[in-house]
Motif scaffolding. Structure first.
Motif, PDB file in Angstrom:
ATOM      1  N   TYR A 248      68.949 -74.817  -7.152  1.00 35.00           N
ATOM      2  CA  TYR A 248      68.307 -76.112  -6.949  1.00 35.00           C
ATOM      3  C   TYR A 248      66.917 -76.175  -7.596  1.00 35.00           C
ATOM      4  N   GLY A 249      66.574 -75.172  -8.369  1.00 37.76           N
ATOM      5  CA  GLY A 249      65.324 -75.209  -9.105  1.00 37.76           C
ATOM      6  C   GLY A 249      65.318 -76.322 -10.145  1.00 37.76           C
ATOM      7  N   LEU A 250      64.159 -76.938 -10.377  1.00 38.03           N
ATOM      8  CA  LEU A 250      64.035 -78.039 -11.324  1.00 38.03           C
ATOM      9  C   LEU A 250      62.569 -78.199 -11.707  1.00 38.03           C
ATOM     10  N   SER A 251      62.294 -79.083 -12.626  1.00 36.48           N
ATOM     11  CA  SER A 251      60.913 -79.337 -13.032  1.00 36.48           C
ATOM     12  C   SER A 251      60.285 -80.363 -12.091  1.00 36.48           C
ATOM     13  N   LYS A 252      58.965 -80.468 -12.137  1.00 39.72           N
ATOM     14  CA  LYS A 252      58.280 -81.462 -11.312  1.00 39.72           C
ATOM     15  C   LYS A 252      58.714 -82.867 -11.697  1.00 39.72           C
ATOM     16  N   GLU A 253      58.880 -83.101 -12.995  1.00 35.18           N
ATOM     17  CA  GLU A 253      59.300 -84.429 -13.449  1.00 35.18           C
ATOM     18  C   GLU A 253      60.681 -84.768 -12.914  1.00 35.18           C
ATOM     19  N   GLU A 254      61.586 -83.807 -12.897  1.00 37.34           N
ATOM     20  CA  GLU A 254      62.932 -84.052 -12.377  1.00 37.34           C
ATOM     21  C   GLU A 254      62.902 -84.308 -10.871  1.00 37.34           C
ATOM     22  N   LEU A 255      62.079 -83.548 -10.159  1.00 31.52           N
ATOM     23  CA  LEU A 255      61.957 -83.753  -8.717  1.00 31.52           C
ATOM     24  C   LEU A 255      61.455 -85.155  -8.410  1.00 31.52           C
ATOM     25  N   TYR A 256      60.378 -85.565  -9.078  1.00 30.97           N
ATOM     26  CA  TYR A 256      59.768 -86.854  -8.762  1.00 30.97           C
ATOM     27  C   TYR A 256      60.651 -88.020  -9.184  1.00 30.97           C
ATOM     28  N   ALA A 257      61.474 -87.830 -10.200  1.00 29.24           N
ATOM     29  CA  ALA A 257      62.410 -88.884 -10.593  1.00 29.24           C
ATOM     30  C   ALA A 257      63.547 -89.021  -9.595  1.00 29.24           C
ATOM     31  N   ALA A 258      63.955 -87.915  -8.970  1.00 34.24           N
ATOM     32  CA  ALA A 258      65.139 -87.911  -8.111  1.00 34.24           C
ATOM     33  C   ALA A 258      64.843 -88.240  -6.656  1.00 34.24           C
ATOM     34  N   LYS A 259      63.740 -87.758  -6.124  1.00 41.46           N
ATOM     35  CA  LYS A 259      63.516 -87.812  -4.676  1.00 41.46           C
ATOM     36  C   LYS A 259      63.263 -89.238  -4.190  1.00 41.46           C
ATOM     37  N   THR A 260      63.561 -89.459  -2.909  1.00 52.53           N
ATOM     38  CA  THR A 260      63.314 -90.762  -2.285  1.00 52.53           C
ATOM     39  C   THR A 260      62.322 -90.661  -1.128  1.00 52.53           C
ATOM     40  N   ASP A 261      61.762 -89.479  -0.899  1.00 54.06           N
ATOM     41  CA  ASP A 261      60.771 -89.251   0.162  1.00 54.06           C
ATOM     42  C   ASP A 261      61.319 -89.595   1.546  1.00 54.06           C
ATOM     43  N   GLY A 262      62.571 -89.206   1.794  1.00 56.61           N
ATOM     44  CA  GLY A 262      63.115 -89.389   3.134  1.00 56.61           C
ATOM     45  C   GLY A 262      62.474 -88.477   4.158  1.00 56.61           C
ATOM     46  N   HIS A 263      62.020 -87.285   3.717  1.00 54.63           N
ATOM     47  CA  HIS A 263      61.384 -86.344   4.642  1.00 54.63           C
ATOM     48  C   HIS A 263      59.894 -86.672   4.705  1.00 54.63           C
ATOM     49  N   MET A 264      59.510 -87.437   5.719  1.00 57.82           N
ATOM     50  CA  MET A 264      58.140 -87.937   5.852  1.00 57.82           C
ATOM     51  C   MET A 264      57.397 -87.344   7.031  1.00 57.82           C
ATOM     52  N   ASP A 265      58.125 -86.978   8.093  1.00 61.30           N
ATOM     53  CA  ASP A 265      57.488 -86.530   9.338  1.00 61.30           C
ATOM     54  C   ASP A 265      56.382 -87.483   9.766  1.00 61.30           C
ATOM     55  N   THR A 266      56.660 -88.769   9.670  1.00 60.21           N
ATOM     56  CA  THR A 266      55.700 -89.809  10.015  1.00 60.21           C
ATOM     57  C   THR A 266      56.012 -90.301  11.420  1.00 60.21           C
ATOM     58  N   ASN A 267      55.084 -90.069  12.353  1.00 62.97           N
ATOM     59  CA  ASN A 267      55.404 -90.283  13.759  1.00 62.97           C
ATOM     60  C   ASN A 267      55.566 -91.740  14.153  1.00 62.97           C
ATOM     61  N   SER A 268      55.250 -92.668  13.266  1.00 64.58           N
ATOM     62  CA  SER A 268      55.474 -94.085  13.558  1.00 64.58           C
ATOM     63  C   SER A 268      56.812 -94.591  13.016  1.00 64.58           C
ATOM     64  N   VAL A 269      57.645 -93.697  12.463  1.00 62.13           N
ATOM     65  CA  VAL A 269      59.014 -94.080  12.083  1.00 62.13           C
ATOM     66  C   VAL A 269      59.863 -93.954  13.344  1.00 62.13           C
ATOM     67  N   ARG A 270      59.655 -94.890  14.250  1.00 65.40           N
ATOM     68  CA  ARG A 270      60.234 -94.790  15.582  1.00 65.40           C
ATOM     69  C   ARG A 270      60.871 -96.115  15.982  1.00 65.40           C
ATOM     70  N   GLU A 271      61.384 -96.162  17.199  1.00 63.35           N
ATOM     71  CA  GLU A 271      62.085 -97.354  17.667  1.00 63.35           C
ATOM     72  C   GLU A 271      61.223 -98.599  17.480  1.00 63.35           C
ATOM     73  N   GLY A 272      61.809 -99.601  16.823  1.00 61.01           N
ATOM     74  CA  GLY A 272      61.098-100.842  16.552  1.00 61.01           C
ATOM     75  C   GLY A 272      60.536-100.952  15.157  1.00 61.01           C
ATOM     76  N   ALA A 273      60.306 -99.831  14.489  1.00 57.43           N
ATOM     77  CA  ALA A 273      59.743 -99.853  13.135  1.00 57.43           C
ATOM     78  C   ALA A 273      60.813-100.255  12.120  1.00 57.43           C
ATOM     79  N   ILE A 274      60.363-100.707  10.958  1.00 50.59           N
ATOM     80  CA  ILE A 274      61.238-101.058   9.841  1.00 50.59           C
ATOM     81  C   ILE A 274      60.836-100.208   8.644  1.00 50.59           C
ATOM     82  N   LEU A 275      61.801 -99.474   8.095  1.00 53.99           N
ATOM     83  CA  LEU A 275      61.561 -98.620   6.938  1.00 53.99           C
ATOM     84  C   LEU A 275      62.309 -99.199   5.748  1.00 53.99           C
ATOM     85  N   ILE A 276      61.586 -99.466   4.652  1.00 58.62           N
ATOM     86  CA  ILE A 276      62.166-100.073   3.453  1.00 58.62           C
ATOM     87  C   ILE A 276      62.226 -98.995   2.378  1.00 58.62           C
TER      88      ILE A 276
END
Length: 444
Positions: A248-276
Motif C-alpha cells: 500500500y506504499g505510494l507517493s504523497k501526490e497519489e495519497l492526496y489525490a485518492a483520499k477522502t479524509d474519512g478518518h477525522m476523529d472530529t468529536n462533533s461528527v455526532r448525532e444531529g451533525a451533517i457531513l458533506i
C-alpha cells in the motif's frame, strides 16, 4: 438485511429506501471492495460497527487500524458530486472498552505496525491469531503459537459505560481482569467482526476517572479512489504510506489525490451533525466505523474510547459540488462561539450599528466547517483554509480574515486534523448547493 452488490461499471440494481449493513472491510477501503446497495438519494443507511483502533491494532491479520463497514453505493452519485450524510442516531452498545497511549513492538512489522504486521517467531505475514489468557501477552500466532501483538500500552485504562445516562468510569485491575475474561461479550462485538477485543489486555493504570459520554464517529465518509488502509484515509496517518515498504506504499501526490479524509476523529461528527463528503468513485461508497464514546478536541493520547455501536444516516446527493475533503455542519452547541449565528436581538442591534455609520449592507451568513488533514497541524490548517477558498470561491486571504473574526481553527486530532469554521455568505452556500442544508440546520 437489504443487500445488493454494485460494480463500478453498473448502477442497474434497484435503489433501496434503506440499507442495513453489518459486514466489514477487514481494514482496507477502496474500489476493490464490494459496494452494497444502492441506497436511494434521500434514503437511509443503518449500520452496526465494531470498535476501531486498538482491537484491529492487536489483531495481526488486519492491514488497517480500523474495522469499518463495507461501502454502500448511493443512487445518482457521480465523481465530482458530493454526498450529505445527516447523522440521525448514534447509540453505543459496548458495556466497556479499553484504550490508552500506544508503543510499537519493534521487529513485528514492515514500516507501519497498523498495516504490515508479521510474526517475528515464524515469519508469517498477517498471521491468523487467537487469545490465550489476559494481559499484554494474550495475542498468539495460530501458526507457531508465539505471542504476536505489534502494540503495547505505555499507559492504559479500562472504562465501563452507561449509555442511558451518558456517563463512564475507569475501573481497577481486579475489575479489568474480570471483564477481560468475557471480553467479546462485554465489547458487544458484532457477529461478523474479526478483531480481538482490546479488553483482553486488561490494562488499568488510572482507576476511578469519571467522564461524560458524547459519542461520535471517528471514521465516516466516502470511498477513496484507490485502496487504502481504512485508518490511513487522511493526511496524518496516511503519511506512513508514503514510500512505505509494503503493497500500500505510494507517493504523497497519489495519497492526496485518492483520499477522502474519512478518518477525522472530529468529536462533533455526532448525532444531529451533517457531513458533506467528496465523491471520488461512482456511487460514492459510504462507509463508517471507529465510534468513540467520548473525546476532547485533539485526541491527544493518540486513541480514545473505541466502542461498538449502532448508527443511522440519511443520504442526499449534492450534484456538481466537487470537494477535496469533507464539509461539516456542526450542532450549534459544538460551534466555536465566534461562528454561532447572531440571534434576533443581535441582528436588530447590528442594524442600528449599520445605520449609525451609514453602512447599507449587512451580510446574511451561516456557519460551515471545512476539515483539513496533513502531516502536521500547520499543513492541515492550510489545507483546510485552501479547501474553503476553493469550494466557496472566496479569495484565500479573505478566508483568513473570516476565520479570524467570525470563525475559528480547532484541533480534531494530533498530529494533523483540524476544523476550519467560519460564517459564510448564504448566497455562496446556495451556489454550492448546500444553502438549504445550512438554513434547515441552523433555522436561518
Amino acid at each position: 438485511m437489504n443487500k445488493h452488490s454494485l460494480t463500478q461499471d453498473s448502477t442497474s440494481s434497484e435503489a433501496l429506501d434503506s440499507v442495513s449493513i453489518y459486514e466489514y472491510s477487514g481494514g482496507i477501503i477502496g474500489p476493490s471492495k464490494e459496494m452494497l446497495g444502492p441506497v436511494k438519494n434521500g434514503g437511509k443507511i443503518q449500520a452496526g460497527t465494531p470498535p476501531g483502533c486498538w482491537g484491529p491494532m492487536i489483531t495481526p491479520a488486519f492491514q488497517g487500524g480500523h474495522e469499518v463497514t463495507l461501502p454502500v453505493a448511493v443512487e445518482g452519485a457521480d465523481v465530482g458530486d458530493a454526498v450529505a450524510l445527516t447523522i440521525d442516531r448514534i447509540t453505543v452498545t459496548s458495556l466497556a472498552t479499553s484504550s490508552g497511549v500506544m508503543e510499537f513492538v519493534e521487529g513485528r512489522y514492515h514500516g507501519d505496525p497498523f498495516v504490515a504486521k508479521y510474526c517475528s517467531s515464524c515469519g508469517t505475514e498477517q498471521p491468523a491469531s487467537h487469545v490465550e489468557g489476559i494481559g499484554d501477552d494474550a495475542i498468539h500466532c495460530d501458526v507457531c503459537g508465539a505471542e504476536v501483538s505489534a502494540f503495547r500500552f505505555s499507559n492504559g485504562y479500562v472504562i465501563v459505560l452507561d449509555e442511558k445516562n451518558k456517563l463512564s468510569l475507569t475501573v481497577n485491575q481486579e475489575i479489568a481482569n474480570r471483564l477481560a475474561g468475557k471480553a467479546p461479550e462485554i465489547s458487544r462485538l458484532p457477529e461478523a467482526s474479526a478483531q480481538h477485543s482490546i479488553l483482553s489486555l486488561a490494562r488499568a493504570d488510572m482507576p476511578g476517572v469519571a467522564a461524560r459520554m458524547i459519542p461520535f464517529l471517528g471514521n465516516i465518509g466516502t470511498t477513496p479512489s484507490r485502496d487504502l488502509p481504512d485508518s490511513h484515509n487522511c493526511g496524518d496517518f496516511g503519511k506512513f504510506l508514503i514510500d512505505a515498504p509494503h503493497k500500500y506504499g505510494l507517493s504523497k501526490e497519489e495519497l492526496y489525490a485518492a483520499k477522502t479524509d474519512g478518518h477525522m476523529d472530529t468529536n462533533s461528527v455526532r448525532e444531529g451533525a451533517i457531513l458533506i463528503c467528496p465523491v471520488k468513485i461512482k456511487g460514492a461508497g459510504i462507509y463508517l466505523g471507529d465510534m468513540h464514546a467520548q473525546q476532547g478536541n485533539g485526541e491527544i493520547a493518540g486513541h480514545a474510547t473505541d466502542v461498538s455501536g449502532e448508527t443511522e444516516l440519511s443520504v442526499e446527493v449534492i450534484k456538481g459540488l466537487e470537494l477535496e475533503g469533507p464539509i461539516l455542519l456542526q450542532n450549534i452547541e459544538d460551534l466555536p462561539p465566534m461562528a454561532v449565528p447572531l440571534n434576533a436581538e443581535e441582528r436588530e442591534k447590528i442594524k442600528i450599528l449599520a445605520q449609525h455609520w451609514g453602512q447599507d449592507h449587512i451580510e446574511k451568513s451561516g456557519p460551515v466547517t471545512f476539515i483539513g488533514t496533513g502531516e502536521n497541524l500547520n499543513e492541515a490548517t492550510e489545507i483546510g483554509l485552501r479547501r474553503a477558498s476553493k469550494a466557496t470561491g472566496i479569495p484565500y486571504e479573505e478566508i483568513l480574515n473570516r476565520a479570524t473574526i467570525n470563525g475559528s481553527i480547532e484541533i480534531s486530532r494530533l498530529p494533523g486534523a483540524v476544523r476550519v469554521t467560519f460564517l459564510c455568505p448564504l448566497d455562496i452556500l446556495d451556489r454550492m448547493g448546500i444553502g438549504h442544508l445550512v438554513r434547515q440546520k441552523y433555522n436561518l
